[in-house]
Motif scaffolding. Sequence first.
Motif, mmCIF file in Angstrom:
data_model
loop_
_atom_site.group_PDB
_atom_site.id
_atom_site.type_symbol
_atom_site.label_atom_id
_atom_site.label_comp_id
_atom_site.label_asym_id
_atom_site.label_seq_id
_atom_site.Cartn_x
_atom_site.Cartn_y
_atom_site.Cartn_z
ATOM 1 N N LEU A 124 8.356 -11.756 -5.804
ATOM 2 C CA LEU A 124 7.723 -11.336 -6.910
ATOM 3 C C LEU A 124 8.214 -9.897 -7.510
ATOM 4 O O LEU A 124 8.026 -9.509 -8.471
ATOM 5 N N GLN A 125 8.919 -9.245 -6.677
ATOM 6 C CA GLN A 125 9.422 -7.851 -7.112
ATOM 7 C C GLN A 125 8.216 -6.902 -7.553
ATOM 8 O O GLN A 125 8.325 -6.208 -8.590
ATOM 9 N N GLN A 126 7.142 -7.262 -6.758
ATOM 10 C CA GLN A 126 5.938 -6.152 -7.083
ATOM 11 C C GLN A 126 5.678 -5.040 -5.943
ATOM 12 O O GLN A 126 4.503 -4.513 -5.799
ATOM 13 N N GLY A 127 6.755 -4.788 -5.229
ATOM 14 C CA GLY A 127 6.532 -4.066 -4.210
ATOM 15 C C GLY A 127 5.879 -4.384 -2.742
ATOM 16 O O GLY A 127 5.527 -3.546 -2.014
ATOM 17 N N TRP A 128 5.855 -5.622 -2.549
ATOM 18 C CA TRP A 128 5.385 -6.238 -1.507
ATOM 19 C C TRP A 128 6.130 -5.949 -0.214
ATOM 20 O O TRP A 128 7.265 -6.310 -0.399
ATOM 21 N N LYS A 129 5.554 -5.653 0.866
ATOM 22 C CA LYS A 129 6.444 -5.404 2.193
ATOM 23 C C LYS A 129 5.703 -5.906 3.402
ATOM 24 O O LYS A 129 4.681 -6.304 3.356
ATOM 25 N N ILE A 130 6.592 -5.938 4.338
ATOM 26 C CA ILE A 130 6.270 -6.541 5.706
ATOM 27 C C ILE A 130 5.333 -5.281 6.266
ATOM 28 O O ILE A 130 6.013 -4.013 6.622
ATOM 29 N N GLY A 131 4.278 -5.616 6.690
ATOM 30 C CA GLY A 131 3.456 -4.514 7.724
ATOM 31 C C GLY A 131 3.412 -4.953 9.100
ATOM 32 O O GLY A 131 3.209 -6.219 9.348
ATOM 33 N N ARG A 132 3.529 -4.038 10.242
ATOM 34 C CA ARG A 132 3.105 -4.534 11.513
ATOM 35 C C ARG A 132 2.982 -3.204 12.089
ATOM 36 O O ARG A 132 3.248 -3.344 13.528
ATOM 37 N N THR A 133 2.373 -2.232 11.779
ATOM 38 C CA THR A 133 1.928 -1.135 12.447
ATOM 39 C C THR A 133 0.953 -1.529 13.668
ATOM 40 O O THR A 133 0.073 -2.225 13.246
ATOM 41 N N GLY A 134 1.386 -1.133 15.043
ATOM 42 C CA GLY A 134 0.451 -1.423 16.150
ATOM 43 C C GLY A 134 0.499 -3.160 16.304
ATOM 44 O O GLY A 134 -0.249 -3.336 16.861
ATOM 45 N N ASN A 135 1.608 -3.495 15.626
ATOM 46 C CA ASN A 135 1.869 -5.158 15.893
ATOM 47 C C ASN A 135 0.626 -5.652 15.025
ATOM 48 O O ASN A 135 0.383 -6.916 15.778
ATOM 49 N N TYR A 136 0.160 -5.236 14.232
ATOM 50 C CA TYR A 136 -0.677 -5.933 13.535
ATOM 51 C C TYR A 136 0.008 -6.567 12.169
ATOM 52 O O TYR A 136 0.326 -5.595 11.243
ATOM 53 N N GLU A 137 0.168 -7.694 12.148
ATOM 54 C CA GLU A 137 1.048 -8.537 11.265
ATOM 55 C C GLU A 137 0.404 -8.891 9.926
ATOM 56 O O GLU A 137 -0.467 -9.412 9.692
ATOM 57 N N THR A 138 1.029 -8.260 8.761
ATOM 58 C CA THR A 138 0.525 -8.393 7.247
ATOM 59 C C THR A 138 1.621 -8.375 6.425
ATOM 60 O O THR A 138 2.655 -8.133 6.784
ATOM 61 N N VAL A 139 1.329 -8.771 5.300
ATOM 62 C CA VAL A 139 2.113 -8.463 4.014
ATOM 63 C C VAL A 139 1.228 -7.688 3.133
ATOM 64 O O VAL A 139 0.097 -8.018 2.884
ATOM 65 N N TYR A 140 2.060 -6.498 2.558
ATOM 66 C CA TYR A 140 1.161 -5.307 1.911
ATOM 67 C C TYR A 140 1.739 -4.968 0.730
ATOM 68 O O TYR A 140 3.030 -4.975 0.508
ATOM 69 N N SER A 141 0.917 -4.237 -0.141
ATOM 70 C CA SER A 141 1.496 -3.541 -1.385
ATOM 71 C C SER A 141 0.862 -2.139 -1.249
ATOM 72 O O SER A 141 -0.373 -1.952 -1.235
ATOM 73 N N GLN A 142 1.885 -1.130 -1.174
ATOM 74 C CA GLN A 142 1.251 0.276 -1.157
ATOM 75 C C GLN A 142 0.443 0.610 -2.462
ATOM 76 O O GLN A 142 -0.423 1.301 -2.461
#
Length: 237
Positions: free
Chosen positions: A78-96
């Motif tokens: 979508l090119q809306q700034g979505w990124k892969i999150g995995r801090t502390g092995n907590y797996e997400t997709v997120y938008s800052q």
Amino acid sequence: MLKHPAQPPDGSTKIVSPDEADARLREWGLSVEHFRKSVTYGDDARKRVDQPWYPRTYAGVAMWAETLAGLRRQLKKLQQGWKIGRTGNYETVYSQEKRLAFAVVAGDKYTGTRGKRHPKLTRKRGPKTRERVERNAEFVQPTLWGDIGGNRSASPQSADLTPDEDCSTWFLVVHADDDEIRLELSLARDIGDGLVGEWVERILIPPIPSSGAVAPIESDEDDDDDGESMVFRATSR
């Protein structure tokens, strides 16, 4: 401005019906199909490995991993700034920018429906999930449902968080029944005894027909608890 849910004064849960879900998700630039397609990707992967020579739980692991991967691929396109999150092995997709994250979890038989009660997640959660759920309260507006909106103001605590943690974390809750997969996108407000079952808002998504489906099996709660990597690499001596 990104719209966040408002907390009703009586602590009740807002339920968005399946026919209203698209309108709600458009507030984030998303649609129902992004989430239905991701679950379909997961179910297709499950079918490929649902064979006797694989470990018994592998179909559920594949269901979780491919659902999350499918959601990440779609949102990044979508090119809306979505990124892969995995801090502390907590797996997400997120938008800052939106300060919004999604994680994939398994729910009980009340998932995706207006049942006798709200759904609960099927596995007890660890400290990382608890931190996420407690942080959700910072993004919920203490107003009536009709006055939805506003971002959380910056706080000293947010400066210590990585971008994928400094978000409200919504769960894509998935339940496999005999002939369909039910799903919803929901924001938790309390973790209680470890089984998340209290919600600020539930966005019900139309079910996906499927036979033989299984619930997603997420990465081990030990990883959620202590942040240890699931991948072990040899070290040089």
